[in-house]
Design a protein around this motif. Structure first.
Motif, short mmCIF file in Angstrom:
data_model
loop_
_atom_site.label_atom_id
_atom_site.label_comp_id
_atom_site.label_asym_id
_atom_site.label_seq_id
_atom_site.Cartn_x
_atom_site.Cartn_y
_atom_site.Cartn_z
N ASP A 192 5.35 -1.77 -4.22
CA ASP A 192 5.05 -3.04 -3.56
C ASP A 192 4.25 -2.87 -2.27
O ASP A 192 3.67 -3.84 -1.79
N TYR A 193 4.23 -1.67 -1.72
CA TYR A 193 3.61 -1.46 -0.41
C TYR A 193 2.54 -0.38 -0.42
O TYR A 193 1.89 -0.13 0.60
N ARG A 194 2.32 0.24 -1.58
CA ARG A 194 1.38 1.35 -1.69
C ARG A 194 -0.03 0.95 -1.28
O ARG A 194 -0.72 1.69 -0.56
N ASP A 195 -0.50 -0.20 -1.74
CA ASP A 195 -1.88 -0.60 -1.46
C ASP A 195 -2.13 -0.78 0.04
O ASP A 195 -3.23 -0.49 0.53
N PHE B 12 17.13 -3.38 7.44
CA PHE B 12 15.91 -4.18 7.32
C PHE B 12 15.69 -5.05 8.56
O PHE B 12 14.57 -5.51 8.82
N LEU B 13 16.77 -5.27 9.33
CA LEU B 13 16.64 -6.09 10.54
C LEU B 13 15.68 -5.50 11.56
O LEU B 13 15.09 -6.23 12.35
N TYR B 14 15.51 -4.18 11.53
CA TYR B 14 14.55 -3.59 12.46
C TYR B 14 13.15 -4.10 12.17
O TYR B 14 12.35 -4.31 13.08
N GLY B 15 12.84 -4.30 10.89
CA GLY B 15 11.56 -4.88 10.53
C GLY B 15 11.42 -6.31 11.00
O GLY B 15 10.37 -6.74 11.46
N ASP C 150 16.43 4.05 7.92
CA ASP C 150 16.30 3.83 6.47
C ASP C 150 14.93 4.32 6.01
O ASP C 150 13.99 3.53 5.88
N PRO C 151 14.80 5.63 5.77
CA PRO C 151 13.50 6.20 5.37
C PRO C 151 12.97 5.66 4.06
O PRO C 151 11.79 5.83 3.75
N GLY C 152 13.82 5.02 3.28
CA GLY C 152 13.38 4.50 1.98
C GLY C 152 12.85 3.08 2.02
O GLY C 152 12.53 2.52 0.97
N ASP C 153 12.72 2.50 3.20
CA ASP C 153 12.24 1.12 3.33
C ASP C 153 10.71 1.11 3.38
O ASP C 153 10.11 1.31 4.42
N GLY C 154 10.10 0.84 2.23
CA GLY C 154 8.64 0.85 2.15
C GLY C 154 7.98 -0.21 3.00
O GLY C 154 6.89 0.00 3.54
N ALA D 263 2.52 7.52 8.58
CA ALA D 263 3.32 6.39 8.11
C ALA D 263 2.76 5.84 6.80
O ALA D 263 3.52 5.50 5.88
N ALA D 264 1.45 5.75 6.71
CA ALA D 264 0.82 5.25 5.48
C ALA D 264 1.16 6.14 4.29
O ALA D 264 1.37 5.65 3.17
#
Length: 218
Positions: free
Chosen positions: A158-161, A94-97, A123-127, A149-150
């Protein structure tokens, strides 16, 4: 929760840090730091999160709070340096974010995009990172990459919208340009959520009409 031996850091006396925590005597340093950050007592949050790193067994959350405090204080270079060091020492993906957010705040959008691209590979699962990457690529004008990416956010509640907003924007952009096939492909990135939006339904319907007319003309 018991206190641990300091992790080799000269952070001042325990008495000093206990005084920092006096406003929340029943809380851990981490809990007190969280409360301080939420109440905009940023300097106190920085000190308490630093104390938590030395005395409590929750380094990930303490580091996260410390980085947030540094960013809130405008100490972006320091936060970026600490986050990068943490990554080099095996910190969580998550630190990359976090790093990308700091780079963007410092005006280096290209570097932020590269960091997020690397982050989602780790981490492909990080929405959250996928949503950030989609929005950043959209800002940089990379429409195809932003769309891809979208599409990765659709499985993340939590990030779909945020991802759907990019998908709709791209689909409508292609439609307005007369790129009807591309518009349909873009809309398909929304998966089953296409039916939620009148504009995506309209694009698919109109694309079908234009496709039928084209077939008749042939």
């Amino acid at each position: 929760q018991g206190r641990l031996k300091p992790n080799g850091k000269d952070l001042g006396s325990l008495t000093f840090h206990d005084r920092l925590r006096a406003s929340a005597p029943d809380a851990t340093y981490l809990q007190a730091a969280t409360a301080a950050l939420e109440s905009k007592r940023i300097v106190l949050a920085l000190k308490l999160s630093t104390a938590s790193l030395a005395w409590e067994p929750t380094p990930v959350e303490a580091w996260r709070l410390r980085l947030q405090a540094l960013e809130s204080l405008g100490r972006l270079d320091e936060a970026l340096e600490e986050a990068a060091r943490w990554v080099r020492n095996g910190g969580p993906p998550f630190l990359y974010g976090v790093i990308a957010g700091l780079q963007a705040a410092m005006g280096d959008l290209e570097a932020a995009g590269e960091t997020l691209t690397y982050g989602v590979k780790e981490d492909p699962g990080d929405g959250a990172m996928w949503a950030d990457l989609a929005e950043l690529l959209d800002l940089l004008g990379d429409v195809p990459a932003s769309l891809e990416a979208a599409g990765q956010t659709i499985e993340h509640d939590d990030y779909r919208d945020r991802g759907l907003a990019i998908i709709r924007k791209v689909a409508n952009l292609y439609y307005d340009r007369g790129q009807f096939d591309d518009a349909v492909v873009a809309a398909e990135h929304a998966g089953d959520h296409q039916r939620r939006f009148a504009d995506l339904a309209w694009i698919r319907a109109q694309a079908s009409v234009f496709g039928a007319q084209h077939d008749e003309a042939l």
